[in-house]
Design a protein around this motif. Structure first.
Motif, PDB file in Angstrom:
ATOM      1  N   LYS A 195       0.834  -0.869   0.364  1.00  0.00           N
ATOM      2  CA  LYS A 195       0.155   0.304   0.253  1.00  0.00           C
ATOM      3  C   LYS A 195       0.959   1.558   0.111  1.00  0.00           C
ATOM      4  O   LYS A 195       0.608   1.704  -0.813  1.00  0.00           O
ATOM      5  CB  LYS A 195      -0.700  -0.031   1.762  1.00  0.00           C
ATOM      6  N   GLU A 196       1.381   0.805   0.588  1.00  0.00           N
ATOM      7  CA  GLU A 196       2.666   2.122   0.943  1.00  0.00           C
ATOM      8  C   GLU A 196       3.483   2.335  -0.353  1.00  0.00           C
ATOM      9  O   GLU A 196       4.002   3.801  -0.841  1.00  0.00           O
ATOM     10  CB  GLU A 196       4.396   2.589   2.340  1.00  0.00           C
ATOM     11  N   PRO A 199      -1.345   2.539  -3.755  1.00  0.00           N
ATOM     12  CA  PRO A 199      -2.465   2.616  -2.984  1.00  0.00           C
ATOM     13  C   PRO A 199      -3.651   2.639  -2.677  1.00  0.00           C
ATOM     14  O   PRO A 199      -4.251   3.046  -1.641  1.00  0.00           O
ATOM     15  CB  PRO A 199      -1.822   4.784  -2.946  1.00  0.00           C
ATOM     16  N   THR A 200      -4.441   2.091  -3.333  1.00  0.00           N
ATOM     17  CA  THR A 200      -5.913   1.713  -3.874  1.00  0.00           C
ATOM     18  C   THR A 200      -6.061   0.377  -3.112  1.00  0.00           C
ATOM     19  O   THR A 200      -7.277   0.282  -3.128  1.00  0.00           O
ATOM     20  CB  THR A 200      -6.232   1.935  -5.476  1.00  0.00           C
ATOM     21  N   SER A 212      -7.533  -2.129  -0.127  1.00  0.00           N
ATOM     22  CA  SER A 212      -8.150  -1.594   1.046  1.00  0.00           C
ATOM     23  C   SER A 212      -8.185  -3.079   1.518  1.00  0.00           C
ATOM     24  O   SER A 212      -8.303  -3.801   1.036  1.00  0.00           O
ATOM     25  CB  SER A 212      -9.740  -0.997   0.353  1.00  0.00           C
ATOM     26  N   TYR A 213      -8.333  -2.368   3.090  1.00  0.00           N
ATOM     27  CA  TYR A 213      -8.030  -3.765   4.310  1.00  0.00           C
ATOM     28  C   TYR A 213      -8.145  -2.951   5.018  1.00  0.00           C
ATOM     29  O   TYR A 213      -7.838  -1.972   5.479  1.00  0.00           O
ATOM     30  CB  TYR A 213      -6.873  -4.722   3.793  1.00  0.00           C
ATOM     31  N   ARG A 214      -8.899  -3.739   6.950  1.00  0.00           N
ATOM     32  CA  ARG A 214      -8.558  -3.155   7.800  1.00  0.00           C
ATOM     33  C   ARG A 214      -7.849  -3.544   8.719  1.00  0.00           C
ATOM     34  O   ARG A 214      -7.048  -4.599   8.491  1.00  0.00           O
ATOM     35  CB  ARG A 214     -10.016  -4.055   8.625  1.00  0.00           C
ATOM     36  N   TRP A 215      -6.749  -3.256   9.523  1.00  0.00           N
ATOM     37  CA  TRP A 215      -5.682  -3.146  10.437  1.00  0.00           C
ATOM     38  C   TRP A 215      -6.048  -2.261  11.458  1.00  0.00           C
ATOM     39  O   TRP A 215      -6.259  -0.983  11.308  1.00  0.00           O
ATOM     40  CB  TRP A 215      -4.742  -3.621  10.192  1.00  0.00           C
ATOM     41  N   SER A 216      -5.052  -2.718  12.644  1.00  0.00           N
ATOM     42  CA  SER A 216      -4.863  -1.751  13.149  1.00  0.00           C
ATOM     43  C   SER A 216      -4.096  -2.071  14.792  1.00  0.00           C
ATOM     44  O   SER A 216      -2.690  -1.933  14.681  1.00  0.00           O
ATOM     45  CB  SER A 216      -6.436  -1.222  14.355  1.00  0.00           C
ATOM     46  N   HIS A 243      -1.679  -4.665  14.927  1.00  0.00           N
ATOM     47  CA  HIS A 243      -0.819  -5.746  14.894  1.00  0.00           C
ATOM     48  C   HIS A 243       0.111  -6.504  15.813  1.00  0.00           C
ATOM     49  O   HIS A 243       1.069  -6.688  15.926  1.00  0.00           O
ATOM     50  CB  HIS A 243       0.926  -4.547  14.724  1.00  0.00           C
ATOM     51  N   ALA A 294      -2.918   1.598  14.372  1.00  0.00           N
ATOM     52  CA  ALA A 294      -3.007   2.309  12.988  1.00  0.00           C
ATOM     53  C   ALA A 294      -3.740   3.802  13.098  1.00  0.00           C
ATOM     54  O   ALA A 294      -3.224   4.229  12.759  1.00  0.00           O
ATOM     55  CB  ALA A 294      -3.413   1.477  11.496  1.00  0.00           C
ATOM     56  N   ASP A 352      -6.079   7.173  -5.353  1.00  0.00           N
ATOM     57  CA  ASP A 352      -8.558   6.669  -5.593  1.00  0.00           C
ATOM     58  C   ASP A 352      -8.925   7.001  -5.574  1.00  0.00           C
ATOM     59  O   ASP A 352      -9.136   7.883  -4.246  1.00  0.00           O
ATOM     60  CB  ASP A 352      -7.919   5.311  -4.217  1.00  0.00           C
ATOM     61  N   THR A 354      -9.269   3.917   1.236  1.00  0.00           N
ATOM     62  CA  THR A 354      -8.657   4.110   2.189  1.00  0.00           C
ATOM     63  C   THR A 354      -7.156   4.310   2.072  1.00  0.00           C
ATOM     64  O   THR A 354      -6.315   5.135   2.856  1.00  0.00           O
ATOM     65  CB  THR A 354      -7.735   2.376   3.074  1.00  0.00           C
TER      66      THR A 354
END
Lengths: 247, 580
Positions: free
Chosen positions: A44-45, A49-50, A52-56, A58, B201, B490, B497
């Motif tokens: 993604k970095e 960049p498009t 998409s997924y969820r995370w927080s 780690h 995050a 995007d 996101t």
């Protein structure tokens, strides 16, 4: 520090631009100790960049990053690249509608969790001024493992019944009901029983145990389901074969 | 109707208090994540509240005020310690699986900077259990309506009061307007400004930025807590309870080096003594590591210098019962089993002492706006928070914010001007649309974010200098300017996101600048803010809270406000063990 070129095959789907899901291949240089989530973040970095997924968090406690990794439901933050030597196929959690890419629609789970009344219905109401309820370590142990559910829904993705019968309340929600039923402070079992012993409740489980195998927190939903089944059966016998018990 | 933005522990606690006290109220819980994803879940060690007979509210008060290097508002600390036991018992009544004594009463453990055992815990997943208990309890109140995965972009302020907010529904990409008579912000911290942090995050300072841009100052932002023991590989937190249970910190020579930094003499192995050695406060322990590194006494790892957290003498049974998560993450992310080996650890950005300026009622200076939890600064943490006070804070002040909001609603200001609010919402929407559609921009979200993180790490860390901070201020002002030229890749609507991360970066840049500018202005060393060029605490000039006021096109202006002192005059922070 060793690095490795990792091939990721990621399911992509954007309802606005795609008529159907497709796979996209990414090849990125990753550190050997990384988890799949690190590789996705790296993509993604630096590449796309498009995506998409969820995370927080780690650290396998927030439950956001459940996905299918090489066909198995896993937390991306706890799936190590070293355990996947070849191409790593990443897909959204099975049995849930895709919202976009690896993001699923989880309304069904959220509604089912709420339905089983996952909160303490006190056996004996008590004011805060009267202090805490006493609960011995042994009493705590009776339900403690079921409190560890992080709502990551891997068990739903693994459950063959949920795949076939979407109305099935499913492992995590039933485990949560069982968690409160087993709590020495709780008196709400009858209120929960209506939901979990009903048609879409516990009887749909065929006890394959897949839910317990995939649980990243080592909760054992299968045992909760089995115990609820036994108790529901006893309830039935009490009601139908031993009506004098009610007198 | 009342809106809550953010839904960790503080937001949920506030929502339940509202639903219980005013069943007729319509409550909207708005958050960019589902409730159980909030970062409260990652808190490990526990929540402080006086419960045992050998303890007293006065002890908890003194520990907190001294731990905060006298920058705490003492009326707020008084309220915290008085309300703490009540709130923790309330959670027990809601089913929180607190660890227990053999007789069935709630168990407590020692924690850094605390004179007595008063930290309630649920193994080492205390925050997780608090969050899930609150979330599950909230499900029984039909008046609480959740808006999961809505990203709040702007507060709607008209007629001098906050009357709602705008938010992007992630699932559709649509902008939604929420009109409300009061708003409580509970949006969490901003640790993601730094590259190496325990924070998830999602902790990007959105709640802070929301209030800041609406004209509410950010208070004491220069005080950033480093937790001494994070895994060098990922920054994952190993709770202070490791040391509360008896774990010790070693340098490369095997020496328990804290005794060389005013936290000695050495205590017997496996027999921790309150408020000294490994039970010193987080700021002091993290600073000691910095000095050890300068002296070449640290242990090299492939992820940088570290010290060793040795828990082997606790034994497998205690570690499994009391610290199961610590064992699990140490093995998973470092390949080290604390039962058999000492775990390399190093200080890691953990918590923002500063935040949205509120008074003791959790009210901001903007009518109709309240704040609680890490995003707020009430302030009970002063210059350094003691471990296990923040879970207590979010409960006590989450509830307090709800009570204050109800009081505010009862004084009843009239209906808002729908036309004016609609125009504000339209302006917010236009700003987001312009961001999505901008083309020809030269800057990327990932690129600016990386520069911001490097700047913060380099200049706003454990020890700071005027020179470095001045450079950081210049750099951050430049990054804020360049932010206006980012271009998204995007431009679609559903769960975008790329857009989300761009908005989060905007929040972080505003917060980061407030940190750097406030830190440059504070020419003293206090608690977690250490200046190599001003090494002493300066009560004459700086026994005051800093207040950074937002400016859209220039660095914030910093004003000051006196600390509330009721009974404890500034003194010496003594962690030498001599006070025992």
């Amino acid at each position: 520090m060793s690095e490795r070129q990792v091939e990721l095959e990621v399911l992509r789907y954007n309802p606005e631009t795609d008529s159907e899901p497709r796979f996209q291949r990414y090849s990125v240089s990753c550190r050997e100790e990384w988890v799949v989530l690190d590789a996705l973040n790296h993509v993604k970095e630096t590449v796309d960049p498009t995506l998409s997924y969820r995370w927080s968090c780690h650290m396998a406690v927030c439950g956001s990053c459940g996905m299918m990794i090489n066909g198995e439901p896993k937390l991306a933050c706890k799936s190590f690249l070293r355990d996947h030597p070849g191409v790593i196929r990443v897909e959204p959690l099975a049995h849930f509608p895709i919202e976009r890419d690896l993001v699923t629609v989880i309304d069904d789970f959220m509604a089912k969790l709420a339905r089983v009344k996952p909160y303490l219905i006190p056996k004996q109401a008590k004011s805060v001024e009267e202090g805490e309820y006493l609960q011995t370590p042994a009493e705590l142990k009776r339900y403690k493992q079921y409190t560890l559910c992080i709502n990551c829904m891997l068990c739903y993705a693994a459950c063959p019944e949920y795949g076939l019968i979407p109305k099935f309340i499913g492992p995590a929600a039933i485990s949560m009901a069982h968690r409160y039923n087993q709590d020495s402070r709780d008196g709400g079992r009858a209120a929960r029983q209506e939901e979990i012993a009903a048609g879409e409740g516990v009887w749909d489980c065929s006890f394959t145990g897949a839910c317990s195998e995939v649980c990243p927190e080592h909760v054992d939903p299968a045992s909760a389901l089995q115990q609820v089944k036994i108790k529901s059966t006893v309830d039935w016998y009490k009601e139908h074969l031993m009506p004098w018990l009610k007198k | 109707m009342l809106r809550l933005s953010g839904r960790g522990g503080a937001g949920l606690r506030a929502a339940i208090a509202l639903a219980e006290s005013s069943p007729g109220l319509r409550i909207a819980l708005i958050s960019k994540v589902y409730p159980m994803r909030s970062h409260t879940c990652a808190a490990e060690g526990g929540a402080a509240g006086v419960i045992k007979s050998d303890d007293s509210l006065e002890h908890h008060f003194n520990d907190t005020v001294g731990g905060g290097d006298w920058l705490c508002d003492q009326d707020a600390v008084d309220y915290l310690v008085q309300q703490a036991p009540r709130e923790l018992i309330q959670l027990e009544h809601w089913g929180c699986p607190w660890s227990r004594e053999p007789n069935g009463s709630v168990a407590v453990r020692p924690f850094g900077g605390m004179k007595k055992q008063r930290t309630w815990f649920a193994a080492d997943k205390s925050g997780f259990h608090i969050l899930h208990t609150l979330f599950q309890t909230s499900l029984q109140f039909p008046s609480i309506q959740r808006f999961d995965e809505y990203y709040a972009t702007d507060l709607l302020v008209d007629d001098g009061r906050c009357q709602g907010l705008t938010a992007i529904e992630m699932r559709s990409g649509q902008m939604r307007h929420f009109h409300a008579r009061a708003v409580i912000v509970a949006g969490g911290g901003a640790g993601r400004m730094f590259p190496f942090t325990t924070n998830g995050a999602i902790k990007t300072g959105d709640g802070m930025a929301l209030a800041y841009r609406a004209g509410v100052p950010l208070k004491d932002m220069e005080f950033v807590q480093y937790h001494p023991t994070g895994l060098p590989s990922t920054g994952t937190l190993l709770t202070e309870a490791c040391r509360g249970e008896g774990g010790v910190l070693l340098n490369k020579n095997g020496r328990r080096f804290l005794q060389d930094y005013g936290m000695g003499p050495e205590t017997p192995l496996g027999k921790p003594v309150f408020k000294t050695m490994e039970l010193g406060p987080r700021d002091r322990v993290s600073q000691a590591f910095w000095h050890e590194q300068k002296k070449g006494n640290t242990v090299p790892t492939q992820w940088g210098e570290a010290m060793l957290l040795d828990m082997r003498h606790l034994g497998e049974k205690t570690i499994n019962e009391r610290l199961p998560l610590v064992r699990d993450v140490s093995i998973s992310y470092m390949g080290v089993d604390p039962v058999t080996d000492a775990v390399p650890v190093r200080p890691v950005v953990h918590y923002m002492m500063g935040g949205i300026h509120t008074d003791i009622r959790a009210a901001t200076p903007l009518a109709g706006l309240f704040a609680a939890g890490e995003c707020a600064c009430v302030s009970i943490n002063g210059a350094n928070r003691l471990g296990s006070n923040s879970l207590t804070e979010l409960l006590v002040f989450g509830r307090r914010a709800a009570m204050s909001a109800v009081g505010y609603l009862e004084c009843g200001r009239g209906a808002g001007n729908d036309g004016a609010l609609g125009a504000l919402a339209d302006a917010a929407q236009a700003r987001i649309r312009a961001l999505i559609q901008r083309s020809g921009g030269k800057e990327s979200v990932a690129g600016l974010r990386k520069e911001m993180m490097q700047t913060m790490e380099q200049h706003a860390g454990i020890y700071r200098t005027g020179e470095g901070l001045a450079e950081a201020c210049g750099k951050l002002a430049d990054l804020r300017r360049r932010y206006a030229a980012i271009e998204l890749h995007d431009r679609t609507n559903v769960y975008n996101t790329d857009l989300l991360q761009a908005l989060e970066l905007g929040s972080m840049l505003d917060c980061a600048e407030a940190v750097a500018v406030s830190a440059l202005a504070r020419k003293e060393s206090r608690g977690a803010h250490q200046r190599l060029d001003f090494p002493e605490r300066d009560d004459k000039n700086f026994l005051r809270h800093s207040l950074a006021a937002f400016n859209p096109s220039a660095p914030p202006r910093v004003d000051y406000r006196d600390v509330v002192i009721t009974k404890s005059q500034p003194g010496v922070r003594d962690y030498s063990g001599g006070h025992q």
